[in-house]
Design an enzyme around this catalytic site. Structure first.
Site, short mmCIF file in Angstrom:
data_model
loop_
_atom_site.label_atom_id
_atom_site.label_comp_id
_atom_site.label_asym_id
_atom_site.label_seq_id
_atom_site.Cartn_x
_atom_site.Cartn_y
_atom_site.Cartn_z
N CYS A 1 1.36 -1.54 -0.30
CA CYS A 1 0.30 -0.52 0.08
C CYS A 1 0.93 1.35 -0.33
O CYS A 1 1.84 1.25 0.69
CB CYS A 1 -0.64 -0.50 1.31
SG CYS A 1 -1.91 1.45 1.27
N CYS B 1 -7.23 -4.54 -19.20
CA CYS B 1 -7.53 -3.58 -18.80
C CYS B 1 -7.94 -2.36 -18.34
O CYS B 1 -8.34 -1.28 -18.09
CB CYS B 1 -9.16 -4.12 -17.17
SG CYS B 1 -7.52 -4.11 -15.73
N CYS C 1 -6.98 -1.54 1.84
CA CYS C 1 -6.30 -1.79 2.15
C CYS C 1 -6.65 -1.94 4.03
O CYS C 1 -7.38 -1.22 4.47
CB CYS C 1 -4.99 -1.15 2.57
SG CYS C 1 -3.59 -1.70 3.45
N CYS D 1 -4.45 0.35 6.41
CA CYS D 1 -5.52 1.91 6.56
C CYS D 1 -6.62 2.21 5.99
O CYS D 1 -6.73 3.65 6.49
CB CYS D 1 -4.16 2.88 6.12
SG CYS D 1 -4.00 2.35 4.20
N HIS E 1 -8.22 2.99 -0.78
CA HIS E 1 -8.88 2.89 -1.49
C HIS E 1 -7.52 2.48 -2.54
O HIS E 1 -6.65 2.97 -2.38
CB HIS E 1 -9.24 3.86 -1.98
CG HIS E 1 -10.35 3.49 -3.11
ND1 HIS E 1 -11.45 2.44 -3.35
CD2 HIS E 1 -9.85 3.54 -5.00
CE1 HIS E 1 -11.90 2.76 -4.71
NE2 HIS E 1 -10.74 2.68 -5.48
N HIS F 1 -11.03 -1.63 -7.26
CA HIS F 1 -11.88 -2.80 -6.77
C HIS F 1 -11.63 -4.17 -7.44
O HIS F 1 -10.74 -4.57 -7.98
CB HIS F 1 -13.18 -2.04 -7.83
CG HIS F 1 -13.96 -0.88 -7.60
ND1 HIS F 1 -13.18 0.13 -7.63
CD2 HIS F 1 -15.08 -1.11 -7.32
CE1 HIS F 1 -14.09 1.13 -7.52
NE2 HIS F 1 -15.69 0.22 -6.73
N ASP G 1 -8.73 -16.73 -17.79
CA ASP G 1 -8.26 -18.34 -16.56
C ASP G 1 -6.63 -18.37 -15.92
O ASP G 1 -5.80 -17.98 -16.08
CB ASP G 1 -6.71 -18.58 -18.42
CG ASP G 1 -6.67 -20.53 -18.08
OD1 ASP G 1 -7.09 -20.81 -17.13
OD2 ASP G 1 -5.42 -20.55 -18.51
N ARG H 1 -10.79 -10.59 -11.00
CA ARG H 1 -9.67 -10.02 -11.02
C ARG H 1 -9.63 -8.27 -10.00
O ARG H 1 -10.78 -8.21 -10.13
CB ARG H 1 -9.81 -9.73 -12.63
CG ARG H 1 -8.59 -8.20 -12.89
CD ARG H 1 -9.21 -7.86 -14.57
NE ARG H 1 -10.74 -7.27 -14.40
CZ ARG H 1 -11.97 -6.43 -14.84
NH1 ARG H 1 -10.54 -5.30 -14.99
NH2 ARG H 1 -12.63 -5.53 -15.00
N CYS I 1 -8.38 -5.23 -10.11
CA CYS I 1 -8.36 -4.10 -10.53
C CYS I 1 -7.97 -2.74 -10.41
O CYS I 1 -8.29 -1.95 -8.72
CB CYS I 1 -9.73 -3.88 -11.86
SG CYS I 1 -8.92 -2.54 -12.76
#
Length: 159
Positions: free
Chosen positions: A72, A90, A121, A124, A127, A130, A138, A144, A146
């Site tokens: 983080c 992505c 996290c 703390c 953000h 997502h 696979d 995922r 992201c």
């Protein structure tokens, strides 16, 4: 002290967390928003503390292949290993699992008129991004994570 004299102190506070001591959960929770603003750059603050999103395909770790641990950027807690990173194309770094389930918090996010799962996290509560499932990648988990590059700091493996 003049504003000019206080600038070096503010810049020192904004050093990367790799250059700052890791924050314990209690230390992180005790920081005021003003202290977070001093500790983070404006872009880092917007994403980490205001749940913003960096633009796709611009983050420093989107295409990174370096072996190491992603921590983080706000507090220094270890979050993801490079072995769990995969190419999702992505626009943001993608991982199929966190370092440990207790490293992150997942909570429902219904902003922007859609249902998503926000990743924070656990140390703390900053953000990170997502997590999405069932997209057919696979990977061992079909998840995922992201994650915004600006939320992370890569610590390369020594060796």
């Amino acid at each position: 002290m003049s504003q000019k004299d206080s600038q070096p102190a503010a810049e020192a506070a904004r050093r990367s967390p790799a250059q700052q001591p890791k924050l314990s959960s209690a230390e992180a929770q005790a920081l005021s928003e003003a202290q977070w603003r001093e500790r983070l750059s404006p872009d880092e603050y917007q994403v980490l503390r205001r749940a913003g999103t960096e633009r796709p395909f611009v983050g420093e770790y989107t295409e990174a292949k370096t072996v190491g641990v992603y921590s983080c950027r706000a507090c220094g807690s270890e979050l993801f290993r490079s072995a769990a990173k995969f190419d999702s194309h992505c626009g943001w770094p993608s991982f199929f699992t966190p370092l440990a389930k207790e490293a992150v918090i997942e909570r429902e996010d219904s902003s922007l008129g859609m249902r998503r799962v926000e990743v924070l996290c656990a140390n703390c509560e900053s953000h990170l991004g997502h997590v999405f499932g069932g997209e057919g990648y696979d990977t061992p988990t079909d998840l995922r994570y992201c994650i915004n590059s600006i939320s992370l700091r890569l610590e390369p493996e020594e060796g």
